[in-house]
Design a protein around this motif. Structure first.
Motif, PDB file in Angstrom:
ATOM      1  N   ILE A 133     -11.556  34.607   1.220  1.00 19.73           N
ATOM      2  CA  ILE A 133     -12.362  34.658  -0.112  1.00 19.73           C
ATOM      3  C   ILE A 133     -13.816  34.529   0.250  1.00 19.73           C
ATOM      4  CG2 ILE A 133     -10.376  33.946  -1.167  1.00 19.73           C
ATOM      5  CD1 ILE A 133     -11.672  31.028  -1.627  1.00 19.73           C
TER       6      ILE A 133
ATOM      7  N   ARG B 208      -3.156  32.468  -0.649  1.00 23.13           N
ATOM      8  CA  ARG B 208      -3.311  33.327  -2.104  1.00 23.13           C
ATOM      9  C   ARG B 208      -3.135  32.502  -3.288  1.00 23.13           C
ATOM     10  NH1 ARG B 208      -3.923  38.703  -2.525  1.00 23.13           N
ATOM     11  NH2 ARG B 208      -3.265  39.180  -0.377  1.00 23.13           N
TER      12      ARG B 208
ATOM     13  N   ILE C  38      -5.572  30.473  -5.192  1.00 16.99           N
ATOM     14  CA  ILE C  38      -6.828  30.971  -6.173  1.00 16.99           C
ATOM     15  C   ILE C  38      -6.237  31.282  -7.545  1.00 16.99           C
ATOM     16  CG2 ILE C  38      -8.168  33.108  -6.428  1.00 16.99           C
ATOM     17  CD1 ILE C  38      -7.595  33.822  -3.394  1.00 16.99           C
TER      18      ILE C  38
ATOM     19  N   VAL D 141     -11.444  39.028  -2.713  1.00 19.50           N
ATOM     20  CA  VAL D 141     -10.306  38.272  -1.847  1.00 19.50           C
ATOM     21  C   VAL D 141      -9.749  39.581  -0.983  1.00 19.50           C
ATOM     22  CG1 VAL D 141      -8.031  37.682  -2.038  1.00 19.50           C
ATOM     23  CG2 VAL D 141      -9.594  36.968  -3.643  1.00 19.50           C
TER      24      VAL D 141
END
Length: 307
Positions: A171, A245, A248, A256
């Motif tokens: 990210i 993941r 987030i 991303v």
């Protein structure tokens, strides 16, 4: 003026039955003993509490007031005794739940909120633990449940079930160096300044273990203890970050990219302790809350490996 609680109970029984004899019977007292207690109450009150007749007794206005307040006193006393007694019960051993930093970020807290609310008499001890240690503790009967990574828990002999995707992504700040990219390798990421978790964190150690001795040199602008802080730093443009993941939030403004490295694709499994066959009702309930928490997250239950 103090009243004996048993005398108050006796008086209420007498009023309810309309008879001193019947009231005495309900308190397992003889009639002379019950009559003496009523006279003692009237002596302390300084007024007659009962009107005595051939067909029984009925309360005077003062007796009616005493009965009303006696009910309140006895009701409050019962609630007080119940509250105190709850602390006197032998405490049951708390459940032990282990998981890595990724699992403890949102999955476990979400499950704990719903479980602890639904089971006020059950406590849970939660500890961050890497999968190898979690597997050992579960196998030795030192923990009840663990959230483990599939790549490190294979063929360990424990009862396990799929819980959810925990793949890693890169990210960075919106419109930054990741803009327009959908996937990158870790070697490419390492060419840029990073922000990361502390060296002792389970995620950091997972990454370093899989990179091996020939890992590219990395410049960390800073390292922090929590995933929330790490994501915020990356969003602010301080550096790129490698995170699960699921760390987030949907509303966070970030670029991303998937990590192309095979080790970045991983899944959470729910692992049961060695005594899974004799698991308590509470353990089974906690497992169910973990399943629900996993399914309630974005992409919950999707992308699970074949079992």
């Amino acid at each position: 003026m103090r009243y004996d609680l048993d005398d108050l109970r006796l008086f209420l029984h007498i009023v309810a039955e309309g008879s001193i004899t019947a009231g005495a019977r309900r308190m397992h007292l003889s009639l002379p003993s019950a009559s003496a207690r009523v006279r003692s109450l009237e002596h302390h009150a300084g007024v007659d509490l009962l009107i005595r007749g051939r067909r029984g007794v009925r309360p005077t206005p003062a007796g009616t007031a005493l009965a009303r307040h006696a009910r309140d006193v006895l009701d409050r006393t019962a609630r007080l005794e119940s509250a105190v007694a709850s602390y006197a019960r032998p405490p049951t051993a708390p459940l032990t739940l282990l998981g890595g930093g990724s699992a403890l970020h949102r999955l476990v807290p979400r499950a704990l909120v719903s479980f602890l609310r639904a089971h006020p008499d059950v406590d849970v001890e939660v500890s961050e633990s890497r999968t190898p240690r979690t597997v050992r503790m579960l196998a030795d009967g030192e923990a009840d449940l663990g959230v483990v990574l599939d790549r490190e828990a294979r063929d360990c002999g424990l009862t396990m079930e799929p819980l959810g995707d925990d793949s890693l992504v890169v990210i960075g700040q919106c419109g930054g160096i990741l803009a327009g990219r959908t996937e990158v390798t870790y070697s490419e990421v390492a060419e840029h300044p990073l922000v990361g978790l502390d060296a002792g964190s389970s995620l950091r150690r997972w990454i370093e273990k899989n990179l091996g001795p020939h890992a590219p040199a990395v410049r960390y602008r800073t390292t922090v203890a929590h995933l929330n802080t790490l994501v915020s730093l990356a969003a602010a443009g301080v550096g790129l970050a490698v995170v699960p993941r699921r760390a987030i939030a949907p509303y966070q403004p970030l670029d991303v990219c998937d990590l192309r490295d095979p080790w970045a694709r991983r899944h959470h499994l729910l692992a049961w302790g060695a005594k899974a066959g004799a698991a308590s009702t509470a353990t089974a309930a906690l497992a169910e809350h973990l399943r629900r928490a996993a399914m309630s997250e974005p992409d919950g239950g999707e992308g699970l490996p074949a079992q």
